[in-house]
Design a protein around this motif. Structure first.
Motif, mmCIF file in Angstrom:
data_model
loop_
_atom_site.group_PDB
_atom_site.id
_atom_site.type_symbol
_atom_site.label_atom_id
_atom_site.label_comp_id
_atom_site.label_asym_id
_atom_site.label_seq_id
_atom_site.Cartn_x
_atom_site.Cartn_y
_atom_site.Cartn_z
ATOM 1 N N GLU A 78 24.673 11.425 -17.035
ATOM 2 C CA GLU A 78 23.586 11.178 -16.096
ATOM 3 C C GLU A 78 22.724 9.978 -16.481
ATOM 4 N N THR A 79 23.026 9.359 -17.624
ATOM 5 C CA THR A 79 22.362 8.092 -17.944
ATOM 6 C C THR A 79 22.739 7.018 -16.926
ATOM 7 N N SER A 80 23.728 7.329 -16.045
ATOM 8 C CA SER A 80 24.087 6.384 -14.985
ATOM 9 C C SER A 80 22.870 6.045 -14.123
ATOM 10 N N ILE A 81 21.938 6.984 -14.005
ATOM 11 C CA ILE A 81 20.719 6.734 -13.220
ATOM 12 C C ILE A 81 19.928 5.589 -13.845
ATOM 13 N N LEU A 82 19.800 5.619 -15.156
ATOM 14 C CA LEU A 82 19.069 4.549 -15.839
ATOM 15 C C LEU A 82 19.823 3.226 -15.742
ATOM 16 N N PHE A 83 21.156 3.276 -15.855
ATOM 17 C CA PHE A 83 21.950 2.056 -15.697
ATOM 18 C C PHE A 83 21.744 1.445 -14.309
ATOM 19 N N ALA A 84 21.716 2.306 -13.272
ATOM 20 C CA ALA A 84 21.539 1.809 -11.910
ATOM 21 C C ALA A 84 20.175 1.141 -11.744
ATOM 22 N N VAL A 85 19.153 1.751 -12.312
ATOM 23 C CA VAL A 85 17.809 1.173 -12.238
ATOM 24 C C VAL A 85 17.771 -0.183 -12.936
ATOM 25 N N LEU A 86 18.410 -0.267 -14.108
ATOM 26 C CA LEU A 86 18.434 -1.533 -14.850
ATOM 27 C C LEU A 86 19.237 -2.598 -14.111
ATOM 28 N N ILE A 87 20.397 -2.214 -13.534
ATOM 29 C CA ILE A 87 21.207 -3.176 -12.773
ATOM 30 C C ILE A 87 20.429 -3.696 -11.577
ATOM 31 N N GLY A 88 19.759 -2.787 -10.871
ATOM 32 C CA GLY A 88 18.961 -3.211 -9.716
ATOM 33 C C GLY A 88 17.879 -4.195 -10.105
ATOM 34 N N TRP A 89 17.267 -3.959 -11.248
ATOM 35 C CA TRP A 89 16.174 -4.809 -11.720
ATOM 36 C C TRP A 89 16.681 -6.153 -12.245
ATOM 37 N N LEU A 90 17.680 -6.101 -13.126
ATOM 38 C CA LEU A 90 18.143 -7.315 -13.794
ATOM 39 C C LEU A 90 19.108 -8.150 -12.950
ATOM 40 N N ALA A 91 20.016 -7.481 -12.214
ATOM 41 C CA ALA A 91 21.038 -8.215 -11.456
ATOM 42 C C ALA A 91 20.574 -8.591 -10.053
ATOM 43 N N PHE A 92 19.814 -7.702 -9.411
ATOM 44 C CA PHE A 92 19.411 -7.945 -8.023
ATOM 45 C C PHE A 92 17.949 -8.354 -7.873
ATOM 46 N N GLY A 93 17.223 -8.385 -8.982
ATOM 47 C CA GLY A 93 15.819 -8.792 -8.920
ATOM 48 C C GLY A 93 14.938 -7.819 -8.165
ATOM 49 N N GLU A 94 15.342 -6.529 -8.149
ATOM 50 C CA GLU A 94 14.532 -5.531 -7.456
ATOM 51 C C GLU A 94 13.240 -5.283 -8.218
ATOM 52 N N ARG A 95 12.208 -4.995 -7.479
ATOM 53 C CA ARG A 95 10.895 -4.795 -8.091
ATOM 54 C C ARG A 95 10.909 -3.561 -8.989
ATOM 55 N N MET A 96 10.431 -3.726 -10.225
ATOM 56 C CA MET A 96 10.379 -2.619 -11.160
ATOM 57 C C MET A 96 8.920 -2.268 -11.439
#
Length: 286
Positions: free
Chosen positions: A248-266
């Motif tokens: 379930e650490t996949s949730i944290l990976f998804a949040v990090l990918i969204g932030w670092l790769a897509f520039g989503e607001r964190m």
């Protein structure tokens, strides 16, 4: 659990977050999901060819799970049309085990001959409470930050479909007698159902004409199956509950990918909600 098995499970978690992030690459989320589904068919057939023949009694479960996957992908696709990966993924992924934890025992009571009864432990009740708090906190961020509220019903619909095929798979794999063969055929049926259904509905124009989206889509297909395959392998040599919780650490990976790769607001609220959701899921699965 050895260090290398732990690293393999973390890799599985990353692959699951990765294929979800690849769906957001490019202009058409639906086109990307169709390509991923097309890629699932040869992968599933190749794996099924190396396994024993599926028990005929398992086919109703395979078809039902394929239908559940159809709804799962449909809801997930439109959720990503309206929201960030780092917002949609934790809600969809975190709500599913919450539904399974609550509905599973009720279904077992209603259908005792079809489903095994599992009583909830104290830490599972605690996990359900923590999960609920994390999901509410993540959903509240949609309203607080002026994001599209349309993502919520689609993300929750995806979670309901995930819970459905999770409950179906639990019994279907037992009936099949070979979990790997069962999942391989679910991949085939799932891919055929979604790709065929969407192409009949939207037409061939929904498919990208460039080579890059097809390459990305097939990579997503391989990542999807790899995420599952590594998890199944790890569960054969390590405690299932520990593997399930670590994945379930996949949730944290998804949040990090969204932030670092897509520039989503964190924001602090989004990060806190993701951590709370992971904590709740781990409690329900240990």
């Amino acid at each position: 659990m050895t260090f290398w098995v732990m690293m393999a499970v973390l890799g599985s978690a990353f692959l699951h977050a990765l294929w979800n992030s690849l769906i957001k690459v490019g202009a058409s989320r639906l086109g990307a999901m169709i390509i991923l589904s097309i890629g699932e068919v040869p992968i599933g057939l190749a794996v099924a060819a190396m396994r024993p023949t599926l028990n005929p009694a398992a086919w109703p479960w395979v078809l039902a799970a394929g239908c559940a996957h159809l709804f799962y992908k449909s809801f997930l696709t439109y959720a990503y049309e309206h929201g960030d990966l780092s917002r949609v993924y934790p809600i969809a992924r975190g709500t599913a085990p919450l539904i399974v934890a609550v509905i599973g025992p009720l279904l077992a009571l209603a259908f005792p001959t079809q489903m095994a009864a599992d009583s909830l432990t104290f830490h599972e009740y605690a996990g359900i409470f923590v999960l609920g708090c994390g999901i509410l906190l993540m959903a509240q961020g949609v309203f607080a930050n002026g994001e599209s509220r349309k993502l919520l019903p689609f993300a929750l619909g995806s979670a309901c479909a995930t819970a459905s095929y999770t409950l179906l798979d639990g019994h279907g794999a037992r009936v099949a007698g070979d979990a790997i063969a069962y999942v391989a055929w679910v991949f085939v049926v799932d891919g055929l159902f979604f790709a065929t259904g969407m192409l009949l509905w939207k037409g061939l124009t929904v498919l990208p004409r460039q080579a890059k989206p097809w390459g990305v889509g097939f990579i997503a297909s391989a990542a999807s199956y790899g995420a599952y395959g590594v998890s199944v392998w790890a569960m054969t040599i390590a405690p299932i509950a520990v593997v399930a919780a670590l994945r379930e650490t996949s949730i944290l990976f998804a949040v990090l990918i969204g932030w670092l790769a897509f520039g989503e607001r964190m924001t602090k609220g989004k990060a806190l909600a993701a951590v709370v959701i992971v904590g709740g899921v781990i409690l329900t699965r240990i």
